[in-house]
Design an enzyme around this catalytic site. Structure first.
Site, PDB file in Angstrom:
ATOM      1  N   HIS A 106       0.839  -1.194   0.000  1.00 50.89           N
ATOM      2  CA  HIS A 106       0.000   0.000   0.000  1.00 50.89           C
ATOM      3  C   HIS A 106       0.875   1.245   0.000  1.00 50.89           C
ATOM      4  O   HIS A 106       1.955   1.263   0.605  1.00 50.89           O
ATOM      5  CB  HIS A 106      -0.907   0.027   1.231  1.00 50.89           C
ATOM      6  CG  HIS A 106      -1.687  -1.230   1.440  1.00 50.89           C
ATOM      7  ND1 HIS A 106      -2.613  -1.702   0.541  1.00 50.89           N
ATOM      8  CD2 HIS A 106      -1.657  -2.141   2.453  1.00 50.89           C
ATOM      9  CE1 HIS A 106      -3.133  -2.830   0.979  1.00 50.89           C
ATOM     10  NE2 HIS A 106      -2.562  -3.120   2.137  1.00 50.89           N
ATOM     11  N   GLU A 124      -1.398  -0.044   8.542  1.00 53.02           N
ATOM     12  CA  GLU A 124      -2.391  -0.895   9.188  1.00 53.02           C
ATOM     13  C   GLU A 124      -1.716  -1.799  10.224  1.00 53.02           C
ATOM     14  O   GLU A 124      -0.496  -1.871  10.316  1.00 53.02           O
ATOM     15  CB  GLU A 124      -3.104  -1.751   8.133  1.00 53.02           C
ATOM     16  CG  GLU A 124      -2.165  -2.653   7.361  1.00 53.02           C
ATOM     17  CD  GLU A 124      -2.821  -3.323   6.165  1.00 53.02           C
ATOM     18  OE1 GLU A 124      -4.050  -3.526   6.179  1.00 53.02           O
ATOM     19  OE2 GLU A 124      -2.103  -3.654   5.210  1.00 53.02           O
ATOM     20  N   HIS A 183       3.413  -7.571   1.926  1.00 48.26           N
ATOM     21  CA  HIS A 183       2.788  -8.454   2.910  1.00 48.26           C
ATOM     22  C   HIS A 183       1.664  -9.268   2.286  1.00 48.26           C
ATOM     23  O   HIS A 183       1.153  -8.937   1.206  1.00 48.26           O
ATOM     24  CB  HIS A 183       2.213  -7.638   4.077  1.00 48.26           C
ATOM     25  CG  HIS A 183       1.102  -6.716   3.664  1.00 48.26           C
ATOM     26  ND1 HIS A 183       1.323  -5.494   3.070  1.00 48.26           N
ATOM     27  CD2 HIS A 183      -0.254  -6.838   3.741  1.00 48.26           C
ATOM     28  CE1 HIS A 183       0.175  -4.897   2.809  1.00 48.26           C
ATOM     29  NE2 HIS A 183      -0.805  -5.710   3.204  1.00 48.26           N
ATOM     30  N   ARG A 203      -1.319  -5.022  -6.149  1.00 44.53           N
ATOM     31  CA  ARG A 203      -1.120  -6.471  -6.118  1.00 44.53           C
ATOM     32  C   ARG A 203       0.192  -6.815  -6.823  1.00 44.53           C
ATOM     33  O   ARG A 203       0.451  -6.374  -7.947  1.00 44.53           O
ATOM     34  CB  ARG A 203      -2.306  -7.154  -6.803  1.00 44.53           C
ATOM     35  CG  ARG A 203      -2.406  -8.645  -6.575  1.00 44.53           C
ATOM     36  CD  ARG A 203      -3.633  -9.242  -7.246  1.00 44.53           C
ATOM     37  NE  ARG A 203      -4.869  -8.676  -6.737  1.00 44.53           N
ATOM     38  CZ  ARG A 203      -5.735  -7.986  -7.474  1.00 44.53           C
ATOM     39  NH1 ARG A 203      -5.509  -7.779  -8.743  1.00 44.53           N
ATOM     40  NH2 ARG A 203      -6.835  -7.520  -6.932  1.00 44.53           N
TER      41      ARG A 203
END
Length: 335
Positions: A106, A124, A183, A203
């Site tokens: 991200h 996150e 991740h 992705r």
């Protein structure tokens, strides 16, 4: 825009309606354990518990979205810290990784603004609720040195895993994922996820699935080449009268604490932020001396937003079972 003031009568815990997403890698945990709705036998992967378009399902604000209240009431409901953001800033999810999720990355705030014209990137963290024996996650780059050009070529050749670290996880583990970290959740893991309110995902590898785009150029730009060999943490709690409190994460964007309540916890929402409460297990009630809508029941999977600086009390329904709740907010200094 002038912000209206929330009166003492309308300032109450806001119960939020989940938004469920069907995805190729999802399973049935969200339906079987949390009662989330979806097509029969559908693969349910994510349940969005709190985000800008969450709908309130109780009290005077029933039917309204958090985004609408954020624009209308501002600091009086969400706290002064929230007003440094152009929109509601956090997103809470449950995720069922019944199969491997794609390996992804991200962007940070600056890159999200530059590449996507979106105000937030995505930092996150995961709190592991369940994990099958031997479960591993993909978690940052490994020790093999690689340039952005070499990583891009590895993505095109479906060979990125050669550069990715695999890390074991178990129930109760905490995984912090700053923006830019490569991740993936893998098969057999259930997590609570707290993140910036951003759904931008690049992705990089998809385990042989056909027909899903790889985001080579943007993804390689977003990777933080210095984020290597991160470690999973498993923190211990601090005992208080009637409950345990364990700080799970404290970063520039959010703070989260796990409360394990044996009988009762008397708490106060952060003085400059709203507080999000998500029930991980057990049953109980939430009460406040300032609100006519109390008490409200608490059941596994419930998420509520507590207005800024509001006193509240969490009680177990049965003291033989712990009431487990994660509370999250925008700032430190919560009491």
């Amino acid at each position: 825009m002038n912000k209206e003031t929330v009166s003492a009568i309308t300032k109450y815990p806001l119960r939020l309606e989940p938004y469920v997403k069907e995805v190729v890698w999802g399973g049935r945990w969200l339906a079987n354990k949390l009662g989330r709705k979806g097509a029969e036998r559908a693969n349910l992967g994510e349940s969005w518990e709190a985000y800008s378009n969450s709908i309130i399902i109780n009290g005077d604000f029933c039917g309204e979205k958090l985004a609408e209240l954020f624009d209308t009431y501002g600091a009086s409901l969400f706290g002064a810290a929230a007003m440094s953001y152009p929109k509601f800033p956090l997103l809470v999810k449950f995720i069922d990784a019944h199969q491997n999720l794609s390996v992804q990355v991200h962007p940070d705030d600056a890159m999200a603004q530059r590449l996507e014209n979106y105000p937030f990137g995505k930092t996150e963290f995961w709190y592991v609720i369940e994990a099958k024996e031997g479960a591993e996650i993909c978690y940052s780059l490994n020790d093999i040195s690689a340039s952005r050009e070499e990583l891009a070529e590895a993505i095109r050749r479906d060979d990125l895993l050669r550069f990715v670290q695999r890390t074991p996880v178990k129930k109760g583990d905490v995984v912090f994922l700053p923006a830019g970290t490569v991740h993936a959740l893998t098969e057999g893991i259930i997590v609570y996820e707290l993140q910036q309110d951003c759904d931008i995902t690049y992705r990089l590898y998809d385990w042989g699935r056909v027909g899903r785009e790889m985001h080579v150029e943007k993804g390689v730009q977003a990777i933080d080449l210095t984020s290597r060999n991160f470690k999973v943490s498993h923190t211990e709690g601090v005992r208080h009268e009637g409950y345990w409190a364990t700080e799970l994460v404290d970063c520039d964007f959010f703070t989260a604490t796990l409360w394990q309540i044996e009988k009762q916890a008397q708490l106060k929402a952060a003085p400059r932020s709203f507080t999000l409460l998500t029930v991980l297990g057990g049953e109980g009630e939430i009460r406040s001396p300032t609100d006519e809508f109390m008490p409200q029941p608490l059941n596994k999977g419930d998420t509520l937003l507590i207005p800024t600086d509001m006193d509240y009390e969490l009680d177990t329904k049965d003291s033989s079972y712990l009431l487990e709740i994660i509370g999250s907010w925008l700032e430190t200094g919560h009491r």
